[in-house]
Motif scaffolding. Structure first.
Motif, PDB file in Angstrom:
ATOM      1  N   ILE A  86       0.744  -1.077  -0.009  1.00 25.85           N
ATOM      2  CA  ILE A  86       0.077   0.031  -0.034  1.00 25.85           C
ATOM      3  C   ILE A  86       0.842   1.274  -0.153  1.00 25.85           C
ATOM      4  N   ILE A  87       0.462   2.176  -0.919  1.00 23.36           N
ATOM      5  CA  ILE A  87       1.536   3.260  -1.068  1.00 23.36           C
ATOM      6  C   ILE A  87       0.315   4.554  -0.458  1.00 23.36           C
ATOM      7  N   THR A  88       0.891   5.226   0.352  1.00 30.24           N
ATOM      8  CA  THR A  88       0.093   6.503   0.842  1.00 30.24           C
ATOM      9  C   THR A  88       0.741   7.729   0.296  1.00 30.24           C
ATOM     10  N   PHE A  89      -0.037   8.460  -0.403  1.00 27.91           N
ATOM     11  CA  PHE A  89       0.338   9.808  -0.718  1.00 27.91           C
ATOM     12  C   PHE A  89       0.111  10.802   0.300  1.00 27.91           C
ATOM     13  N   VAL A  90       0.894  12.029  -0.270  1.00 27.30           N
ATOM     14  CA  VAL A  90       1.020  13.019   0.614  1.00 27.30           C
ATOM     15  C   VAL A  90      -0.409  13.667   1.014  1.00 27.30           C
ATOM     16  N   ASN A  91      -1.500  13.444   0.089  1.00 25.91           N
ATOM     17  CA  ASN A  91      -2.960  14.063   0.334  1.00 25.91           C
ATOM     18  C   ASN A  91      -3.313  12.967   1.219  1.00 25.91           C
ATOM     19  N   GLY A  92      -3.010  11.871   1.795  1.00 26.07           N
ATOM     20  CA  GLY A  92      -3.557  10.838   2.649  1.00 26.07           C
ATOM     21  C   GLY A  92      -4.269   9.791   1.880  1.00 26.07           C
ATOM     22  N   ARG A  93      -4.225   9.755   0.418  1.00 24.40           N
ATOM     23  CA  ARG A  93      -5.048   8.905  -0.350  1.00 24.40           C
ATOM     24  C   ARG A  93      -4.053   7.591  -0.266  1.00 24.40           C
ATOM     25  N   GLN A  94      -4.872   6.549  -0.213  1.00 24.49           N
ATOM     26  CA  GLN A  94      -3.958   5.181  -0.225  1.00 24.49           C
ATOM     27  C   GLN A  94      -4.409   4.316  -1.769  1.00 24.49           C
ATOM     28  N   TYR A  95      -3.298   3.693  -2.209  1.00 25.40           N
ATOM     29  CA  TYR A  95      -3.412   2.818  -3.249  1.00 25.40           C
ATOM     30  C   TYR A  95      -2.757   1.387  -3.059  1.00 25.40           C
ATOM     31  N   THR A  96      -3.756   0.280  -3.394  1.00 26.79           N
ATOM     32  CA  THR A  96      -2.645  -0.801  -3.328  1.00 26.79           C
ATOM     33  C   THR A  96      -1.921  -0.821  -4.718  1.00 26.79           C
ATOM     34  N   TYR A  97      -0.657  -1.408  -4.609  1.00 27.42           N
ATOM     35  CA  TYR A  97       0.064  -1.585  -5.978  1.00 27.42           C
ATOM     36  C   TYR A  97       0.698  -2.684  -6.195  1.00 27.42           C
ATOM     37  N   VAL A  98       0.550  -3.117  -7.555  1.00 28.92           N
ATOM     38  CA  VAL A  98       1.199  -4.288  -7.931  1.00 28.92           C
ATOM     39  C   VAL A  98       2.036  -4.015  -9.146  1.00 28.92           C
ATOM     40  N   LEU A  99       3.414  -4.531  -8.836  1.00 25.14           N
ATOM     41  CA  LEU A  99       4.398  -4.293  -9.852  1.00 25.14           C
ATOM     42  C   LEU A  99       4.808  -5.429 -10.838  1.00 25.14           C
ATOM     43  N   LYS A 100       4.353  -5.521 -12.078  1.00 23.37           N
ATOM     44  CA  LYS A 100       4.693  -6.617 -13.097  1.00 23.37           C
ATOM     45  C   LYS A 100       5.582  -6.118 -14.065  1.00 23.37           C
ATOM     46  N   THR A 101       6.799  -6.586 -13.677  1.00 24.15           N
ATOM     47  CA  THR A 101       7.858  -5.910 -14.658  1.00 24.15           C
ATOM     48  C   THR A 101       8.030  -4.605 -14.953  1.00 24.15           C
ATOM     49  N   ASP A 102       7.375  -4.030 -16.127  1.00 20.64           N
ATOM     50  CA  ASP A 102       7.410  -2.621 -16.399  1.00 20.64           C
ATOM     51  C   ASP A 102       6.315  -2.023 -16.442  1.00 20.64           C
ATOM     52  N   VAL A 103       5.125  -2.677 -15.572  1.00 26.04           N
ATOM     53  CA  VAL A 103       3.851  -2.537 -15.405  1.00 26.04           C
ATOM     54  C   VAL A 103       3.315  -2.053 -14.013  1.00 26.04           C
ATOM     55  N   LEU A 104       3.171  -0.740 -13.809  1.00 25.38           N
ATOM     56  CA  LEU A 104       2.852  -0.577 -12.399  1.00 25.38           C
ATOM     57  C   LEU A 104       0.980  -0.429 -12.197  1.00 25.38           C
ATOM     58  N   GLU A 105       0.432  -1.057 -11.391  1.00 27.52           N
ATOM     59  CA  GLU A 105      -1.140  -1.009 -11.292  1.00 27.52           C
ATOM     60  C   GLU A 105      -1.320  -0.408  -9.901  1.00 27.52           C
ATOM     61  N   LEU A 106      -2.184   0.810  -9.988  1.00 30.84           N
ATOM     62  CA  LEU A 106      -2.683   1.452  -8.644  1.00 30.84           C
ATOM     63  C   LEU A 106      -4.175   1.290  -8.457  1.00 30.84           C
ATOM     64  N   THR A 107      -4.756   0.603  -7.431  1.00 30.62           N
ATOM     65  CA  THR A 107      -6.170   0.596  -7.246  1.00 30.62           C
ATOM     66  C   THR A 107      -6.328   1.397  -6.009  1.00 30.62           C
ATOM     67  N   PHE A 108      -7.369   2.469  -6.176  1.00 33.65           N
ATOM     68  CA  PHE A 108      -7.521   2.870  -4.863  1.00 33.65           C
ATOM     69  C   PHE A 108      -8.164   2.257  -3.700  1.00 33.65           C
ATOM     70  N   VAL A 109      -7.504   2.362  -2.438  1.00 36.54           N
ATOM     71  CA  VAL A 109      -8.467   1.757  -1.390  1.00 36.54           C
ATOM     72  C   VAL A 109      -9.557   2.547  -1.206  1.00 36.54           C
ATOM     73  N   ASP A 110     -10.718   2.100  -1.643  1.00 36.55           N
ATOM     74  CA  ASP A 110     -11.868   2.750  -1.382  1.00 36.55           C
ATOM     75  C   ASP A 110     -12.535   2.764  -0.400  1.00 36.55           C
ATOM     76  N   ASN A 111     -13.561   3.785   0.042  1.00 36.63           N
ATOM     77  CA  ASN A 111     -14.366   3.753   1.280  1.00 36.63           C
ATOM     78  C   ASN A 111     -15.556   2.860   0.911  1.00 36.63           C
ATOM     79  N   GLN A 112     -15.793   1.930   1.647  1.00 36.71           N
ATOM     80  CA  GLN A 112     -17.000   1.125   1.289  1.00 36.71           C
ATOM     81  C   GLN A 112     -18.290   1.954   1.481  1.00 36.71           C
TER      82      GLN A 112
END
Length: 126
Positions: A86-112
């Motif tokens: 999980i990456i947390t940016f300066v604005n407080g928003r969090q994203y799960t990240y998956v790194l596949k060789t040269d592809v970075l996938e970010l998925t917002f950790v949403d509020n249910q």
């Protein structure tokens, strides 16, 4: 005997020290990334061009470039932290990240409790 113990202790001390630089937060994310795909409850029209949005990870600093028609992560530039996947940016928003060789996938950790706030972004290195 006392001198032998001191020599052994000092030898152990020097061997156990390393040159690791813990101040260097290099991560596999280091470098420049260009947005290639977005999936969300958004309307982008046919064949949208996301390439005007770029991320640059330099140490623990994120730089965001939005020069195209679409803007993303506009308030995320600055320091970031990573905990497991999980990456947390300066604005407080969090994203799960998956790194596949040269592809970075970010998925917002949403509020249910908020409908339709999901977003998925795929980036290509370079």
């Amino acid at each position: 005997m006392k001198k032998l113990f001191t020599v052994l202790f000092l030898t152990f001390l020097f061997v156990s020290c390393s040159n690791d630089n813990d101040d260097d937060p290099n991560t596999p994310l280091e470098g420049k990334w260009t947005l290639t795909n977005v999936s969300c409850f958004c309307a982008f029209g046919n064949n949208p061009d996301f390439s005007g949005h770029k991320l640059s990870f330099e140490g623990n600093i994120l730089k965001v470039e939005n020069t195209g028609q679409f803007e993303f992560l506009t308030d995320a530039a600055g320091t970031y932290t990573i905990l497991v996947n999980i990456i947390t940016f300066v604005n407080g928003r969090q994203y799960t990240y998956v790194l596949k060789t040269d592809v970075l996938e970010l998925t917002f950790v949403d509020n249910q409790q908020i409908a339709d706030d999901e977003i998925f972004m795929a980036y290509k290195r370079g």
